[in-house]
Design a protein around this motif. Structure first.
Motif, PDB file in Angstrom:
ATOM      1  N   ARG A 131       0.838  -1.198   0.000  1.00  0.00           N
ATOM      2  CA  ARG A 131       0.000   0.000   0.000  1.00  0.00           C
ATOM      3  C   ARG A 131       0.874   1.251   0.000  1.00  0.00           C
ATOM      4  O   ARG A 131       1.676   1.443   0.921  1.00  0.00           O
ATOM      5  CB  ARG A 131      -0.928   0.015   1.214  1.00  0.00           C
ATOM      6  N   THR A 132       0.741   2.077  -0.989  1.00  0.00           N
ATOM      7  CA  THR A 132       1.547   3.298  -1.106  1.00  0.00           C
ATOM      8  C   THR A 132       0.815   4.537  -0.603  1.00  0.00           C
ATOM      9  O   THR A 132       1.445   5.572  -0.395  1.00  0.00           O
ATOM     10  CB  THR A 132       1.963   3.527  -2.566  1.00  0.00           C
ATOM     11  N   MET A 291      -1.772  -7.591   7.942  1.00  0.00           N
ATOM     12  CA  MET A 291      -0.941  -7.816   6.757  1.00  0.00           C
ATOM     13  C   MET A 291      -1.668  -7.394   5.488  1.00  0.00           C
ATOM     14  O   MET A 291      -1.081  -6.758   4.599  1.00  0.00           O
ATOM     15  CB  MET A 291      -0.537  -9.290   6.679  1.00  0.00           C
ATOM     16  N   ILE A 292      -2.952  -7.715   5.394  1.00  0.00           N
ATOM     17  CA  ILE A 292      -3.705  -7.378   4.177  1.00  0.00           C
ATOM     18  C   ILE A 292      -3.924  -5.873   4.073  1.00  0.00           C
ATOM     19  O   ILE A 292      -3.917  -5.309   2.974  1.00  0.00           O
ATOM     20  CB  ILE A 292      -5.035  -8.156   4.153  1.00  0.00           C
ATOM     21  N   GLU A 293      -4.108  -5.207   5.217  1.00  0.00           N
ATOM     22  CA  GLU A 293      -4.229  -3.748   5.189  1.00  0.00           C
ATOM     23  C   GLU A 293      -2.978  -3.108   4.598  1.00  0.00           C
ATOM     24  O   GLU A 293      -3.054  -2.123   3.863  1.00  0.00           O
ATOM     25  CB  GLU A 293      -4.466  -3.215   6.603  1.00  0.00           C
ATOM     26  N   LEU A 294      -1.809  -3.671   4.929  1.00  0.00           N
ATOM     27  CA  LEU A 294      -0.546  -3.140   4.433  1.00  0.00           C
ATOM     28  C   LEU A 294      -0.232  -3.621   3.025  1.00  0.00           C
ATOM     29  O   LEU A 294       0.316  -2.872   2.204  1.00  0.00           O
ATOM     30  CB  LEU A 294       0.592  -3.555   5.382  1.00  0.00           C
ATOM     31  N   TYR A 295      -0.600  -4.867   2.738  1.00  0.00           N
ATOM     32  CA  TYR A 295      -0.176  -5.489   1.480  1.00  0.00           C
ATOM     33  C   TYR A 295      -1.359  -6.275   0.901  1.00  0.00           C
ATOM     34  O   TYR A 295      -1.432  -7.497   1.026  1.00  0.00           O
ATOM     35  CB  TYR A 295       0.999  -6.426   1.757  1.00  0.00           C
ATOM     36  N   PRO A 296      -2.302  -5.589   0.260  1.00  0.00           N
ATOM     37  CA  PRO A 296      -3.520  -6.257  -0.225  1.00  0.00           C
ATOM     38  C   PRO A 296      -3.262  -7.451  -1.132  1.00  0.00           C
ATOM     39  O   PRO A 296      -4.096  -8.355  -1.229  1.00  0.00           O
ATOM     40  CB  PRO A 296      -4.247  -5.137  -0.980  1.00  0.00           C
TER      41      PRO A 296
END
Length: 390
Positions: A131-132, A291-296
């Protein structure tokens, strides 16, 4: 009575590499462990990260030694431990975290760590799909990496055997015999072992071993869980660490192994003290959500298994290294606080040098340059230090 130059209690992340290093220098070494084989304590619960990216200079020095050892096992000894120098990436999504990371850079570089601040664009190239939105950048140390804890434990065990180390498994330390403040022998599995030096490298059981010898050390295990996914084609290089916390958890971190699996861990809040190794129903939902919030991009990976191990914690999150006043020939190499796998090889190399150079209670480092390690990690310190990058 069995006689040795050094007797080490604990066949794990610290004890086995230290035994190898000592035996390779010509000492007669025994390793005693209550488990059935090497690496069956906290070593096999490690997720495999090896970083010199710390906020403490002594830990940086130790782990730089570890990286040199891990990265050369295949070229020097033909032992593959799935070493992968993917680097460690600490991401910052708020200004306070960015300031903390940037403030550490000078100290880290002075200690010999190759690290720098990198842009969101470079982060996106290293970890495509992260996520950027709101990403300010991060610190990246390219020579950190990861390896298989099981393969590494077996490699160090083989090196130790080849060097002449004798292992005694299924042996629980029952008693320790002393004369004044010097250990004469210990009894384990109804056999007695004598030596000039003894080493406590017993991980989560370290405080129990010290108590048998008549003194206390502040090492208290707490429980952490980890997990691994199915293997997929490699798409990311570094170990990603997010130090932000919420109501249920602290920092979390994950990487993609050389063989394709994503391995992950999270710090529970509050800490869970004890020695329970049973997996819980709460770990996976909390860790996966973050983890998914940071790296979908991780959303569709399937988790293969989870497991639980212990961090042998000290009050300040730093190891205890040194010779206690109550047992002046009983070197303590304990309280690795969940970082025994990454510190063990380097610490073993350093401690072997100090022992061979005449290290003792009066002069722990002997004729070496490593006084700073014994000073900083002294058993007699105040334990009021707080390391940012635990």
């Amino acid at each position: 009575m069995k006689h040795f130059d050094v007797v080490i209690v604990g066949a794990g992340s610290v004890g086995v590499p230290l035994a190898w290093q000592l035996a390779a220098r010509g000492l007669k070494v025994a390793v005693i462990d209550q488990e059935a084989s090497w690496g069956r304590g906290q070593n096999r619960a490690a997720i495999g990260g090896v970083r010199a990216t710390h906020s403490d200079p002594a830990k940086i020095r130790i782990c730089l030694e570890s990286i040199e050892i891990f990265s050369s096992l295949k070229s020097k000894y033909g032992l593959d431990v799935e070493w992968q120098p993917g680097g460690y990436l600490y991401v910052a999504y708020d200004e306070a975290t960015e300031m903390q990371f940037r403030s550490l850079l000078k100290k880290q570089k002075t200690a010999g760590l190759e690290i720098d601040w990198i842009s969101p664009e470079k982060i996106a190239r290293l970890a495509p799909g992260i996520r950027t939105e709101g990403l300010l950048g991060g610190t990246f140390s390219p020579y950190d990496g990861y390896a298989s804890p099981l393969m590494a434990a077996t490699a160090f065990h083989k090196l130790a055997l080849d060097a002449g180390v004798l292992f005694f498994f299924n042996r629980r330390v029952e008693s320790i015999r002393k004369a004044d403040n010097t250990i004469i022998s210990l009894t384990a599995g109804q056999e007695e072992f004598s030596a000039e030096f003894f080493v406590n490298a017993a991980g989560a059981e370290a405080a129990d071993i010290a108590k048998i010898a008549g003194f206390d050390i502040p090492v208290f295990p707490d429980c952490h869980e980890a997990g691994v996914t199915e293997p997929v084609e490699r798409f990311m290089q570094p170990m990603i660490v997010d130090i932000r916390s919420d109501a249920e958890s602290g920092n979390y971190y994950f990487y993609q192994a050389r063989t394709g699996q994503v391995v992950f861990c999270i710090t529970p809040r509050p800490q869970i003290w004890g020695r329970d190794k049973d997996s819980t129903s709460t770990f996976l939902p909390i860790c996966v959500r973050r983890m998914i919030e940071l790296y979908p991009r991780l959303r569709n990976l399937r988790v293969r298994r989870t497991w639980r191990g212990m961090y042998p914690m000290t009050p300040d999150g730093l190891p205890i290294i040194g010779y206690p006043d109550m047992a002046i020939n009983f070197l303590q190499a304990v309280g690795m606080c969940g970082q025994g796998f990454m510190m063990g090889p380097g610490l073993g190399h350093i401690l072997a040098q100090t022992i061979m150079a005449g290290g003792s209670h009066a002069n722990p480092a002997g004729a070496t340059e490593y006084n700073f390690i014994f000073d900083e990690f002294s058993i007699n310190r105040s334990f009021d230090h707080a390391e940012l990058l635990k």
